[in-house]
Scaffold this active site. Structure first.
Site, mmCIF file in Angstrom:
data_model
loop_
_atom_site.group_PDB
_atom_site.id
_atom_site.type_symbol
_atom_site.label_atom_id
_atom_site.label_comp_id
_atom_site.label_asym_id
_atom_site.label_seq_id
_atom_site.Cartn_x
_atom_site.Cartn_y
_atom_site.Cartn_z
ATOM 1 C CD GLU A 60 -1.391 -2.347 2.062
ATOM 2 O OE1 GLU A 60 -2.214 -3.017 2.695
ATOM 3 O OE2 GLU A 60 -0.161 -2.614 2.036
ATOM 4 C CB CYS A 83 -0.714 -4.273 8.792
ATOM 5 S SG CYS A 83 0.318 -2.903 8.223
ATOM 6 C CG MET A 171 20.381 -46.986 -11.353
ATOM 7 S SD MET A 171 18.942 -47.583 -12.282
ATOM 8 C CE MET A 171 19.350 -49.314 -12.456
ATOM 9 C CD1 TRP A 178 22.723 -35.247 -14.537
ATOM 10 C CD2 TRP A 178 21.548 -34.875 -12.689
ATOM 11 N NE1 TRP A 178 23.479 -34.435 -13.733
ATOM 12 C CE2 TRP A 178 22.764 -34.191 -12.589
ATOM 13 C CE3 TRP A 178 20.640 -34.786 -11.637
ATOM 14 C CZ2 TRP A 178 23.100 -33.427 -11.468
ATOM 15 C CZ3 TRP A 178 20.959 -34.030 -10.537
ATOM 16 C CH2 TRP A 178 22.191 -33.352 -10.462
ATOM 17 N NE ARG A 192 16.962 -27.440 -4.546
ATOM 18 C CZ ARG A 192 18.188 -27.921 -4.655
ATOM 19 N NH1 ARG A 192 19.213 -27.083 -4.879
ATOM 20 N NH2 ARG A 192 18.419 -29.221 -4.558
ATOM 21 C CG ASP A 208 22.503 -37.750 -3.373
ATOM 22 O OD1 ASP A 208 23.057 -38.790 -3.792
ATOM 23 O OD2 ASP A 208 21.263 -37.578 -3.389
ATOM 24 C CD GLU A 297 15.124 -30.263 -3.408
ATOM 25 O OE1 GLU A 297 16.243 -30.707 -3.769
ATOM 26 O OE2 GLU A 297 14.693 -29.152 -3.751
ATOM 27 N N GLY A 299 14.847 -39.009 0.533
ATOM 28 C CA GLY A 299 14.646 -40.351 0.020
ATOM 29 C C GLY A 299 13.233 -40.864 0.245
ATOM 30 N N PRO A 300 12.963 -42.075 -0.234
ATOM 31 C CG PRO A 300 13.162 -44.291 -0.932
ATOM 32 C CD PRO A 300 13.888 -42.992 -0.930
#
Length: 367
Positions: A60, A83, A171, A178, A192, A208, A297, A299-300
């Site tokens: 504003e 506000c 794998m 990649w 991100r 990693d 981000e 792992g499973p």
């Protein structure tokens, strides 16, 4: 407050413009909400503004500066209730009153306790016509992270995944570079950049040694996200990129662990639940640190635990047109699904093509 009716499609068009302006603070306004403002007088836009960064002028104020004396008798369109309190900046409701604005149209009420209707009340006390609720769904979507933190006490949680067509993320050896192409990996940087924190687990850090930083054009203003590692025993400290000093880092560990001194990182202890870090406590700790959005981000196992526990608000899935085979690692683990009646239904919110890959934005739906 009883909202006054909106007048015509012009109101809708100008609020849409205010929302467009608000989005310019996507990478820099946090922990504050993104807010845009348009001021119109006699059919002409005389001022525009958006909130650029915390501690700086609000939307504003920028719009009123541009409008100058033309703000008197004008209508202000703002994406969030102005506000009414003195924080790091003076109250915007007072600025609108002092400028002589005669009508304010807001997309939504601000649930932040120090506002929460007080801005509207101050405007109405000064004789200003107030209408609220125009494009409210769009305004809530824009600030879903801020609203999650204020209304639920925890950040909005987005799990980022990259997978093959057969739902594999790496794998069996852990090799994953990649799966997706350059366009998809570049797109991740924008997600991100809008996040207040990037969260991962000890296994991902050990495998990693990721930096978990935002890599965009240096001219793009970005508040660096907090890098958060869930590591019960602090066993991932040997991998140091996550605390390289380019962005803040926080390790969340178990209650009986003493962090070493002299590392460029913060540490905080969490309670355990069933031998693992309490994920709800982790998210509430981040909410207490004014984190609006968390991008996971990991792992499973960690991603699966968050989804199974009901903490995931959306999945950001990048899918590549390749097959890794049934020996590769799965997308998610530990969901506990044994029958069709237990299946998790996801709503497709958005789909985009990025080179040869697809990006899917999905949210947990009604079973």
């Amino acid at each position: 407050m009883s909202p006054t009716p909106f007048r015509d499609e012009r109101d809708r068009a100008l609020m849409a413009r205010a929302l467009e302006l608000a989005q310019r603070g996507l990478y820099s306004a946090r922990p504050n909400p993104m807010v845009g403002c348009v001021i119109e007088r006699e059919g002409q836009v005389v001022g525009e503004g958006w909130h650029e960064r915390a501690g700086g002028p609000h939307a504003e104020v920028f719009a009123l500066r541009q409008a100058g004396d033309r703000a008197r008798g004008a209508t202000a369109y703002v994406t969030l209730e102005p506000c009414a309190h003195h924080g790091r900046t003076p109250p915007c409701a007072e600025a609108l009153v002092d400028a002589g604005v005669t009508r304010v149209v807001a997309a939504m009420r601000d649930p932040f306790p120090r506002v929460d209707g007080a801005g509207f009340a101050r405007l109405q006390a000064a004789g200003i016509e107030v209408a609220s609720g125009l494009l409210e769904a769009q305004a809530r979507e824009l600030n879903r992270g801020f609203l999650s933190r204020i209304e639920r006490g925890r950040p909005w949680v987005r799990v980022k995944l990259a997978a093959s067509l057969d739902g594999r993320t790496a794998m069996a050896s852990g090799e994953s570079k990649w799966i997706t192409g350059a366009a998809a990996r570049a797109d991740v940087q924008h997600w991100r950049a809008r996040s207040g924190a990037i969260l991962t687990g000890a296994d991902t850090v050990l495998a990693d040694d990721p930096a978990l930083t935002v890599r965009l054009d240096p001219e793009v203003e970005v508040v660096p996200p907090l890098r958060v590692v869930l590591d019960t025993q602090l066993r991932s400290l040997a991998a140091g990129q996550v605390r390289d000093g380019s962005a803040p880092a926080l390790y969340l560990h178990g209650p009986d662990v003493t962090p070493p001194a002299g590392l460029d990182a913060e540490f905080a202890a969490l309670p355990l639940r069933n031998g693992r870090l309490d994920l709800d406590a982790a998210l509430r700790l981040l909410g207490g640190r004014e984190i609006n959005e968390v991008q996971v981000e990991a792992g499973p196992v960690l991603c699966g635990a968050l989804l199974r526990g009901g903490w995931v608000d959306e999945l950001l899935l990048y899918q590549a047109p390749l097959l890794l085979g049934d020996g590769a690692r799965p997308l998610l683990a530990g969901l506990g699904i044994q029958a069709m009646a237990q299946r998790l239904r996801l709503e497709l919110v958005e789909e985009a093509r990025l080179g040869e890959d697809r990006r899917l934005l999905l949210r947990p739906g009604i079973p």
